[in-house]
Design an enzyme around this catalytic site. Structure first.
Site, PDB file in Angstrom:
ATOM      1  CB  VAL A  11      -0.957  -0.015   1.217  1.00  0.00           C
ATOM      2  CG1 VAL A  11      -1.577   1.341   1.447  1.00  0.00           C
ATOM      3  CG2 VAL A  11      -2.045  -1.049   0.985  1.00  0.00           C
ATOM      4  CB  THR A 121      -6.927  -1.694   7.481  1.00  0.00           C
ATOM      5  OG1 THR A 121      -6.884  -1.533   6.055  1.00  0.00           O
ATOM      6  CG2 THR A 121      -8.333  -2.063   7.927  1.00  0.00           C
ATOM      7  CE  LYS A 205      -9.362  -1.852   3.590  1.00  0.00           C
ATOM      8  NZ  LYS A 205      -9.328  -2.115   2.162  1.00  0.00           N
ATOM      9  CG  PHE A 250     -15.986  -9.821  -4.624  1.00  0.00           C
ATOM     10  CD1 PHE A 250     -15.161  -9.063  -5.429  1.00  0.00           C
ATOM     11  CD2 PHE A 250     -15.453 -10.363  -3.462  1.00  0.00           C
ATOM     12  CE1 PHE A 250     -13.839  -8.840  -5.088  1.00  0.00           C
ATOM     13  CE2 PHE A 250     -14.133 -10.148  -3.113  1.00  0.00           C
ATOM     14  CZ  PHE A 250     -13.325  -9.382  -3.926  1.00  0.00           C
ATOM     15  N   GLY A 258      -7.981 -15.459   0.746  1.00  0.00           N
ATOM     16  CA  GLY A 258      -6.742 -15.373   1.522  1.00  0.00           C
ATOM     17  C   GLY A 258      -6.242 -13.949   1.448  1.00  0.00           C
ATOM     18  CB  CYS A 261      -6.938  -7.193   3.206  1.00  0.00           C
ATOM     19  SG  CYS A 261      -5.595  -6.050   2.876  1.00  0.00           S
ATOM     20  NE  ARG A 329       1.001  -9.999   3.002  1.00  0.00           N
ATOM     21  CZ  ARG A 329       1.135  -8.676   3.125  1.00  0.00           C
ATOM     22  NH1 ARG A 329       1.477  -8.152   4.284  1.00  0.00           N
ATOM     23  NH2 ARG A 329       0.921  -7.879   2.111  1.00  0.00           N
TER      24      ARG A 329
HETATM   25  N1  LIG Z   1      -2.228  -5.125   0.768  1.00  0.00           N
HETATM   26  C1  LIG Z   1      -3.412  -4.656   0.440  1.00  0.00           C
HETATM   27  O1  LIG Z   1      -4.004  -5.054  -0.577  1.00  0.00           O
HETATM   28  C2  LIG Z   1      -4.081  -3.613   1.291  1.00  0.00           C
HETATM   29  C3  LIG Z   1      -5.204  -2.928   0.775  1.00  0.00           C
HETATM   30  C4  LIG Z   1      -5.808  -1.954   1.572  1.00  0.00           C
HETATM   31  C5  LIG Z   1      -5.325  -1.686   2.844  1.00  0.00           C
HETATM   32  N2  LIG Z   1      -4.255  -2.386   3.333  1.00  0.00           N
HETATM   33  C6  LIG Z   1      -3.768  -2.045   4.665  1.00  0.00           C
HETATM   34  O2  LIG Z   1      -2.598  -1.227   4.517  1.00  0.00           O
HETATM   35  C7  LIG Z   1      -1.658  -1.499   5.562  1.00  0.00           C
HETATM   36  C8  LIG Z   1      -0.339  -1.924   4.955  1.00  0.00           C
HETATM   37  O3  LIG Z   1      -0.539  -3.128   4.234  1.00  0.00           O
HETATM   38  P1  LIG Z   1       0.554  -3.711   3.249  1.00  0.00           P
HETATM   39  O4  LIG Z   1      -0.050  -4.869   2.550  1.00  0.00           O
HETATM   40  O5  LIG Z   1       1.149  -2.596   2.458  1.00  0.00           O
HETATM   41  O6  LIG Z   1       1.633  -4.246   4.315  1.00  0.00           O
HETATM   42  P2  LIG Z   1       3.123  -4.715   4.050  1.00  0.00           P
HETATM   43  O7  LIG Z   1       3.429  -5.710   5.083  1.00  0.00           O
HETATM   44  O8  LIG Z   1       3.309  -5.061   2.606  1.00  0.00           O
HETATM   45  O9  LIG Z   1       3.974  -3.391   4.309  1.00  0.00           O
HETATM   46  C9  LIG Z   1       4.149  -2.805   5.549  1.00  0.00           C
HETATM   47  C10 LIG Z   1       5.500  -2.110   5.539  1.00  0.00           C
HETATM   48  O10 LIG Z   1       5.638  -1.379   6.754  1.00  0.00           O
HETATM   49  C11 LIG Z   1       7.005  -1.466   7.124  1.00  0.00           C
HETATM   50  N3  LIG Z   1       7.162  -1.119   8.544  1.00  0.00           N
HETATM   51  C12 LIG Z   1       6.839  -1.847   9.634  1.00  0.00           C
HETATM   52  N4  LIG Z   1       7.160  -1.185  10.761  1.00  0.00           N
HETATM   53  C13 LIG Z   1       7.677  -0.004  10.364  1.00  0.00           C
HETATM   54  C14 LIG Z   1       8.195   1.117  11.062  1.00  0.00           C
HETATM   55  N5  LIG Z   1       8.237   1.143  12.401  1.00  0.00           N
HETATM   56  N6  LIG Z   1       8.665   2.162  10.345  1.00  0.00           N
HETATM   57  C15 LIG Z   1       8.626   2.125   8.990  1.00  0.00           C
HETATM   58  N7  LIG Z   1       8.162   1.100   8.286  1.00  0.00           N
HETATM   59  C16 LIG Z   1       7.689   0.047   8.971  1.00  0.00           C
HETATM   60  C17 LIG Z   1       7.388  -2.887   6.795  1.00  0.00           C
HETATM   61  O11 LIG Z   1       8.809  -3.064   6.721  1.00  0.00           O
HETATM   62  C18 LIG Z   1       6.676  -3.072   5.460  1.00  0.00           C
HETATM   63  O12 LIG Z   1       7.522  -2.732   4.381  1.00  0.00           O
HETATM   64  C19 LIG Z   1      -2.322  -2.573   6.430  1.00  0.00           C
HETATM   65  O13 LIG Z   1      -3.000  -1.941   7.474  1.00  0.00           O
HETATM   66  C20 LIG Z   1      -3.311  -3.225   5.487  1.00  0.00           C
HETATM   67  O14 LIG Z   1      -4.397  -3.797   6.177  1.00  0.00           O
HETATM   68  C21 LIG Z   1      -3.615  -3.322   2.574  1.00  0.00           C
END
Ligand SMILES: NC(=O)c1ccc[n+]([C@@H]2O[C@H](COP(=O)([O-])OP(=O)(O)OC[C@H]3O[C@@H](n4cnc5c(N)ncnc54)[C@H](O)[C@@H]3O)[C@@H](O)[C@H]2O)c1
Length: 435
Positions: A11, A121, A205, A250, A258, A261, A329
């Site tokens: 994200v 989220t 969300k 959907f 899976g 999210c 994941r």
């Molecule tokens: N992946 C999706 O499709 C999606 C869609 C909508 C919302 N979200 C939400 O967005 C958020 C992020 O999801 P994601 O899939 O990008 O996660 P991710 O695990 O791919 O990325 C998270 C990043 O945060 C970094 N991080 C952790 N602790 C940190 C810190 N203290 N300082 C700086 N960086 C740090 C990690 O190293 C990692 O690169 C979550 O809350 C998720 O629920 C994800």
């Protein structure tokens, strides 16, 4: 605008890159130094169509910078986005430890007029907690907004640039105005920009993901019932989908949802409901049905082989939790691999993008095949777990020659029943009669 994005995962990276692409100066921060080093060289550590080119373009335009230095990124930023992971904690609720450590660390460097925005989220009430935490740490009222993200992995850039809607939860008109300006390039075709309270934005969300998960669990339960009743879920889908109140989106049966999210967000909403004295009966059922659905292919395979799988060779096509991503994941394919390994099966896998991530988990316990057909050599059966385009039109003749027995378990209903029969395959799918 000068923007800092903290957390450069699926994200954060997409958000930062798209904001840079629309002309802003963006610094993406992450604690993962290796990731930051790779991104600074233009190497994108995740698979997301179109992202690498866009990162390269904005790096060379010097509008996009990657760093591990939170302080330096935050100091000049007018907007600080929090996009760190919020994984499932031990009790099912969202684990916000990364978020809190970032809030604490960035507080001393925040500009007085900076707007802190949660993209992660987070449970309802988190915005209010960030506000009071920042007040304690800085001694002033900081502007804190919520801007949940609805992008889909595999189509993330398109979703971000052409959003169905943008939702912002704000405490001030100023925050709403600044965020609207930031999003203007993506709203030119009159896409809705919805302003609400932070509590409603945070809830939006979770409700969106819970409803999408509910649709999947619902259609999966109906598919399982169809199988028992001798009905075909594809026909039933057609039969219901033309009803405008229902639609087609959907409602594809499969092997369970899976990804990073839906599973964790449904459970976090369960935890939130329980904490507030509301019985989350439907949400619990959605999760339970989904967990059960992840076993559906193992059950079919087991039944077909009369319970004895030791010494068999089984091919799996598709490991990512869905096509066009390398994200594994909570992927249903992992549940299947674990089961097959426990039964003493030789497992041969193919996935266009997710194999490095799977290899990191299983090492040499399974065999990785660069070509889809390679995975079929001497296989007693093929199981399809994600519907990559690569699998839609295979060479049936070559398949029959390579496989020890022409048996296909299709967890995504990719093929026509009658044609599979004509092609000489034993064919099992979801919610349709076996042929
Ligand atoms: N992946 C999706 O499709 C999606 C869609 C909508 C919302 N979200 C939400 O967005 C958020 C992020 O999801 P994601 O899939 O990008 O996660 P991710 O695990 O791919 O990325 C998270 C990043 O945060 C970094 N991080 C952790 N602790 C940190 C810190 N203290 N300082 C700086 N960086 C740090 C990690 O190293 C990692 O690169 C979550 O809350 C998720 O629920 C994800």
């Amino acid at each position: 605008m000068k923007i800092a994005i903290v957390g450069t995962g699926y994200v954060g990276l997409v958000t930062g890159t798209c904001f840079a692409d629309s002309g802003n100066e963006v610094t993406c921060v992450d604690i993962d130094a290796e990731k930051v080093a790779a991104l600074s060289r233009g190497v994108v550590p995740i698979y997301e169509p179109g992202l690498e080119e866009m990162v390269a373009y904005n790096l060379s335009a010097q509008r996009l910078v990657f760093s591990t230095d939170l302080a330096e990124a935050v100091k000049p930023a007018e907007i600080v986005y929090l996009a760190v992971g919020t994984p499932q904690g031990e009790d099912g609720s969202a684990d916000l430890s990364a978020l809190w450590s970032v809030v604490e660390e960035l507080a001393p460097y925040l500009r007085e007029d900076a707007i802190v925005v949660t993209k992660s989220t987070v449970p309802v009430g988190t915005n209010a907690r960030i506000f009071s935490q920042l007040k304690e740490l800085t001694g002033r009222d900081c502007d804190v907004a919520s801007n949940p993200e609805f992008l889909k992995e595999g189509a993330a850039i398109d979703d971000f640039e052409k959003p169905d809607r943008v939702v912002v939860g704000v405490r001030s008109q100023r925050a709403a105005d600044v965020l609207r300006q930031l999003y203007e390039p993506f709203l030119r075709t009159e896409r809705p920009f919805l302003v609400m309270t932070p509590e409603s934005a945070e809830m939006t969300k979770y409700v969106a993901n819970a409803l999408l998960s509910t649709k999947i669990s619902f259609i999966n339960e109906m598919a399982n019932l169809c199988e028992r009743m001798g009905s075909d879920i594809n026909d039933v889908r057609r039969g219901i989908g033309h009803d405008k109140r229902i639609g087609f989106a959907f409602l594809f049966p499969g092997v369970g949802y899976g990804g990073s999210c839906f599973p964790k967000d449904v459970r976090a909403l369960v935890a939130m409901a329980e904490e507030h004295g509301v019985e989350p009966r439907m949400l619990r059922a959605v999760d339970e049905v989904n967990e059960r659905q992840k076993d559906v292919m193992s059950d079919k395979v087991k039944k077909h082989f009369g319970g004895d799988l030791a010494g068999k060779t089984i091919a799996i096509w598709g490991l990512a939790f869905k096509p066009r991503t390398d994200d594994i994941r909570e992927a249903p394919a992992l549940v299947l691999i674990d089961y097959l390994l426990r039964q003493g099966v030789q497992v041969q896998v193919h996935d266009p993008e997710a194999m490095p991530n799977v290899r990191a988990l299983y090492g040499d316990k399974i065999q990785y095949c660069d070509r889809r057909m390679q995975a079929l050599r001497d296989a007693d059966a093929l199981v399809i777990m994600s519907e990559w385009k690569d699998y839609h039109r295979p060479n049936w003749e070559e398949m029959r020659q390579l496989m020890r027995s022409p048996t296909v378990f299709d967890g995504r209903n990719l093929y026509d029943l009658r044609r599979m029969l004509d092609r000489g395959f034993r064919y099992y799918s979801i919610g349709r009669p076996a042929v």
